[in-house]
Design a protein around this motif. Structure first.
Motif, PDB file in Angstrom:
ATOM      1  N   MET A   1       0.850  -1.204   0.000  1.00  0.00           N
ATOM      2  CA  MET A   1       0.000   0.000   0.000  1.00  0.00           C
ATOM      3  C   MET A   1       0.880   1.248   0.000  1.00  0.00           C
ATOM      4  SD  MET A   1      -2.873   1.147   2.783  1.00  0.00           S
ATOM      5  CE  MET A   1      -3.703   2.718   2.644  1.00  0.00           C
ATOM      6  N   MET A   2       0.590   2.194  -0.915  1.00  0.00           N
ATOM      7  CA  MET A   2       1.378   3.410  -1.006  1.00  0.00           C
ATOM      8  C   MET A   2       0.945   4.403   0.072  1.00  0.00           C
ATOM      9  SD  MET A   2       1.821   4.084  -5.094  1.00  0.00           S
ATOM     10  CE  MET A   2       0.061   4.331  -5.345  1.00  0.00           C
ATOM     11  N   ALA A   3       1.928   5.036   0.708  1.00  0.00           N
ATOM     12  CA  ALA A   3       1.640   6.007   1.756  1.00  0.00           C
ATOM     13  C   ALA A   3       2.143   7.378   1.314  1.00  0.00           C
ATOM     14  CB  ALA A   3       2.330   5.590   3.051  1.00  0.00           C
TER      15      ALA A   3
ATOM     16  N   ARG B   1       2.862  13.912  -6.283  1.00  0.00           N
ATOM     17  CA  ARG B   1       2.530  13.349  -4.979  1.00  0.00           C
ATOM     18  C   ARG B   1       3.729  12.562  -4.478  1.00  0.00           C
ATOM     19  NH1 ARG B   1      -2.104   8.770  -4.388  1.00  0.00           N
ATOM     20  NH2 ARG B   1      -0.793   7.916  -6.044  1.00  0.00           N
ATOM     21  N   TRP B   2       4.089  12.771  -3.217  1.00  0.00           N
ATOM     22  CA  TRP B   2       5.247  12.077  -2.657  1.00  0.00           C
ATOM     23  C   TRP B   2       4.795  10.775  -1.988  1.00  0.00           C
ATOM     24  CZ3 TRP B   2       8.849  16.243   0.017  1.00  0.00           C
ATOM     25  CH2 TRP B   2       9.321  17.111  -0.975  1.00  0.00           C
ATOM     26  N   ILE B   3       5.477   9.699  -2.358  1.00  0.00           N
ATOM     27  CA  ILE B   3       5.139   8.374  -1.847  1.00  0.00           C
ATOM     28  C   ILE B   3       6.323   7.826  -1.048  1.00  0.00           C
ATOM     29  CG2 ILE B   3       4.484   6.007  -2.451  1.00  0.00           C
ATOM     30  CD1 ILE B   3       2.327   8.076  -3.010  1.00  0.00           C
TER      31      ILE B   3
ATOM     32  N   LEU C   1       6.239  10.571  -6.868  1.00  0.00           N
ATOM     33  CA  LEU C   1       7.678  10.601  -6.634  1.00  0.00           C
ATOM     34  C   LEU C   1       7.970   9.676  -5.463  1.00  0.00           C
ATOM     35  CD1 LEU C   1      10.327  12.089  -7.541  1.00  0.00           C
ATOM     36  CD2 LEU C   1       9.980  13.562  -5.553  1.00  0.00           C
ATOM     37  N   LYS C   2       8.648   8.576  -5.738  1.00  0.00           N
ATOM     38  CA  LYS C   2       8.899   7.584  -4.696  1.00  0.00           C
ATOM     39  C   LYS C   2      10.134   7.959  -3.892  1.00  0.00           C
ATOM     40  CE  LYS C   2       6.634   3.794  -7.114  1.00  0.00           C
ATOM     41  NZ  LYS C   2       6.751   2.428  -7.685  1.00  0.00           N
ATOM     42  N   LEU C   3      10.007   7.891  -2.565  1.00  0.00           N
ATOM     43  CA  LEU C   3      11.042   8.346  -1.642  1.00  0.00           C
ATOM     44  C   LEU C   3      11.416   7.231  -0.684  1.00  0.00           C
ATOM     45  CD1 LEU C   3       9.227  11.692  -1.004  1.00  0.00           C
ATOM     46  CD2 LEU C   3      11.392  11.482  -2.234  1.00  0.00           C
ATOM     47  N   ASP C   4      12.684   7.226  -0.267  1.00  0.00           N
ATOM     48  CA  ASP C   4      13.172   6.183   0.638  1.00  0.00           C
ATOM     49  C   ASP C   4      13.101   6.584   2.102  1.00  0.00           C
ATOM     50  OD1 ASP C   4      15.033   3.794  -0.867  1.00  0.00           O
ATOM     51  OD2 ASP C   4      14.397   5.481  -2.059  1.00  0.00           O
ATOM     52  N   GLY C   5      12.945   7.873   2.374  1.00  0.00           N
ATOM     53  CA  GLY C   5      12.897   8.307   3.760  1.00  0.00           C
ATOM     54  C   GLY C   5      13.513   9.677   3.922  1.00  0.00           C
TER      55      GLY C   5
ATOM     56  N   ARG D   1      16.255   7.865  -2.996  1.00  0.00           N
ATOM     57  CA  ARG D   1      15.881   9.272  -3.073  1.00  0.00           C
ATOM     58  C   ARG D   1      15.403   9.695  -1.683  1.00  0.00           C
ATOM     59  NH1 ARG D   1      12.194   8.862  -6.871  1.00  0.00           N
ATOM     60  NH2 ARG D   1      13.374   9.599  -8.680  1.00  0.00           N
ATOM     61  N   TYR D   2      15.980  10.776  -1.151  1.00  0.00           N
ATOM     62  CA  TYR D   2      15.702  11.190   0.226  1.00  0.00           C
ATOM     63  C   TYR D   2      15.053  12.557   0.284  1.00  0.00           C
ATOM     64  CZ  TYR D   2      18.959   7.411   1.293  1.00  0.00           C
ATOM     65  OH  TYR D   2      19.576   6.194   1.369  1.00  0.00           O
ATOM     66  N   VAL D   3      14.409  12.805   1.428  1.00  0.00           N
ATOM     67  CA  VAL D   3      13.831  14.116   1.710  1.00  0.00           C
ATOM     68  C   VAL D   3      14.585  14.753   2.877  1.00  0.00           C
ATOM     69  CG1 VAL D   3      11.808  15.363   2.542  1.00  0.00           C
ATOM     70  CG2 VAL D   3      11.529  13.516   0.902  1.00  0.00           C
ATOM     71  N   PHE D   4      14.946  15.997   2.705  1.00  0.00           N
ATOM     72  CA  PHE D   4      15.483  16.812   3.795  1.00  0.00           C
ATOM     73  C   PHE D   4      14.337  17.739   4.212  1.00  0.00           C
ATOM     74  CE2 PHE D   4      19.082  15.233   1.554  1.00  0.00           C
ATOM     75  CZ  PHE D   4      20.042  14.996   2.536  1.00  0.00           C
TER      76      PHE D   4
END
Length: 582
Positions: free
Chosen positions: A1-3, A16-18, A466-470, A499-502
């Motif tokens: 399930m995508m969050a 949308r960020w996933i 946009l799939k993100l790892d954390g 791919r990360y988010v700051f």
């Protein structure tokens, strides 16, 4: 399930960020507990479906452990024996190669092996416009007249009529494109994507198939008490083909690329040295450089110039000749970019009018250069997260190329269309395919293709996800961490890099670079900061929003890389997207 990650439904670029799924988070935790590896690396391994007990071996792939037995591919032993017979008896050998990187590297592997064995061969690469893809009757008739053995690399599996015309010569096909119900009339067809194959090695590119044949040749030489050339030194070519042909970087393909990059870093193949120099590649090569720096330049000859330039460069042993070939390919690549840009603009406008939310995105028009339709299809695929087809018409016949997304087999669907009579011809593999279509069949063919792709799940994912790892903090983004994460690579098809988010960052510096790029520096307010570069930021709303930030804080998303400047290394963020933090 995508969050939805950080609650971002619509970022500055409209995406949308996933974030990671609960299953990936649980697996990452398990890996961390059993291995004590850094959490970001554990998340990457979990996303790549690596189990905790396999983490250590995954991070150090050994070719000897992952290399399949060449004889596990049907008729490989027979192909190697016939090739070796031709070498021993000094027969006249011709190599018919496709005009892309996979074809060029496949040809170069054989030419390199033969040269080291004091043999030579005729290289034939068809012209993309005048002859099209694969063997054709006139070429095969001429080659058969002048040669005893013809080896078709990265082509030939569906070329029944052309191979039947090669009277008087034996033909070996070394390919990876999807096979039909019957094999062409060749002495032997070695192809892990034959319909009677198991499919276990369907992920190999053609150069990998050629390499495995040379492994089998080496085995037969050793059985006779002889020794062949050093195959490990040829892995740079296999790595280049694997990445450029978008083969999934799993299993032996990972080992091919990892070992091949080490070989390439030694700068012993003069053709690749010359090409790296004209491309101003001054660091150790990575999979990114193979796919986006070297690959496009080698392809440029087949796209808008002379088709055999790439293969000749890769097989070249004279540095002066290599420099001249590399410089010519650099010029052709610049020309290709200009042609591609014009087609891309027109194709995108047409596709947008048709709608970007269908299972298939496609565009077609008169006069589009057949050498760039594949690249434009790739751009449309990346933008929409859907399989894409781009077709250029000349009269009543159109030649097109398609690119697919993970989990959707485009080649099989194209082949189905051809068998149903909607295409003049077509074929390929899971991620890429080519086709020829009559003008009056265009609309029904694309409608049927969309239907077939929808059954495989195309069109279900959001085009702007946009799939993100954390999340990471600037202070944690160290060179040591990047080296540890790189051990989970090389990254590419079917194994994208993390791919990360700051989150909640303050921008302390922002400057436009060149025509449309943006460079920024950001920090967390705790003393740690990081530089970022956003290529093409001013092509959309991202550049202006961050340049004129007005003190606002942002969530910043992208991939980390090591920037080398003046002999010093630093971590930078390749910024892809951003969202306001408040």
């Amino acid at each position: 399930m995508m969050a939805v990650f950080l609650g971002i439904e619509t970022s500055l670029t409209g995406r949308r960020w996933i974030g990671p799924t609960p299953d990936i988070n649980r697996m990452a935790e398990a890996i961390a507990q059993q291995t004590a590896l850094p959490r970001p690396l554990c998340h990457t391994l979990a996303r790549l479906d690596v189990l905790p007990e396999d983490a250590a071996s995954y991070l150090e792939p050994k070719l000897r452990d992952l290399l399949p037995d060449p004889r596990s591919i049907l008729d490989m032993k027979k192909a190697a024996a016939r090739f070796l017979q031709a070498v021993r008896q000094h027969e006249r050998i011709a190599i018919f190669a496709d005009y892309d990187v996979d074809g060029g590297t496949s040809a170069a592997l054989l030419l390199d092996w033969l040269r080291q064995s004091n043999q030579n061969a005729t290289l034939y690469v068809p012209d993309r416009i005048d002859e099209g893809y694969g063997p054709n009757v006139p070429a095969m008739q001429q080659l058969a007249h002048d040669h005893d053995l013809i080896i078709c690399v990265d082509c030939g599996t569906l070329s029944h009529e052309a191979l039947a015309a090669a009277e008087g010569a034996d033909v070996i096909v070394l390919d990876h494109h999807l096979g039909g119900e019957t094999l062409p009339p060749a002495l032997v067809v070695v192809n892990p994507n034959r319909q009677d194959e198991s499919g276990d090695l369907a992920h190999l590119c053609a150069a990998a198939v050629v390499f495995l044949m040379l492994v089998e040749v080496g085995r037969q030489l050793r059985e006779a008490g002889q020794k062949g050339p050093d195959l490990m030194a040829m892995l740079d070519l296999v790595a280049l083909a694997t990445v450029a042909d978008v083969a999934p970087l799993r299993g032996v393909n990972r080992a091919f690329v990892q070992q091949g990059l080490k070989v390439m870093a030694r700068r012993q193949r003069v053709g690749l040295v010359a090409l790296s120099d004209v491309a101003r590649l001054d660091t150790a090569p990575t999979s990114y450089h193979l796919g986006f720096v070297l690959g496009p330049r080698i392809n440029a000859g087949g796209r808008v110039g002379r088709a055999d330039l790439g293969a000749r460069l890769l097989a070249c042993t004279d540095m002066h000749e290599a420099k001249a070939l590399a410089e010519r390919l650099e010029e052709l690549n610049a020309e290709r970019r200009e042609v591609e840009a014009n087609v891309h603009t027109a194709a995108l406008e047409q596709a947008e009018e048709r709608g970007l939310d269908a299972p298939l995105v496609w565009a077609a028009a008169d006069g589009w250069h057949p050498g760039v339709v594949g690249i434009v299809a790739s751009r449309l695929k990346e933008k929409t997260n859907r399989p894409a087809i781009v077709i250029g018409f000349d009269g009543d016949e159109g030649k097109g190329s398609g690119r697919s997304i993970s989990g959707v087999d485009l080649g099989a669907s194209i082949q189905r269309l051809a068998s149903e009579g909607l295409l003049i011809k077509g074929g390929g593999h899971k991620m890429a395919a080519g086709l020829t279509v009559a003008r009056d069949q265009l609309e029904p063919a694309m409608a049927r293709l969309s239907e077939l792709l929808a059954k495989q799940g195309a069109g279900q994912a959001g085009p702007s996800d946009l799939k993100l790892d954390g999340m990471l903090m600037p202070g944690a983004a160290s060179i040591d961490l990047l080296h540890q994460i790189e051990a989970a690579g090389p990254f590419g098809a079917s194994a994208p890099g993390p791919r990360y988010v700051f989150a909640d960052m303050a921008i302390s510096f922002a400057k436009r670079v060149g025509d449309n790029h943006l460079k920024i520096r950001f920090g967390d307010g705790l003393g740690a900061s990081l530089d970022a570069i956003a290529f093409g930021a001013f092509d959309g709303p991202l550049g202006a929003a961050l340049e004129q930030h007005g003190g606002a804080r942002f969530h910043l998303a992208g991939r980390l890389s090591i920037n080398t400047w003046g002999g010093r290394q630093s971590v930078q963020l390749m910024l892809e997207d951003a969202a306001r933090a408040n």
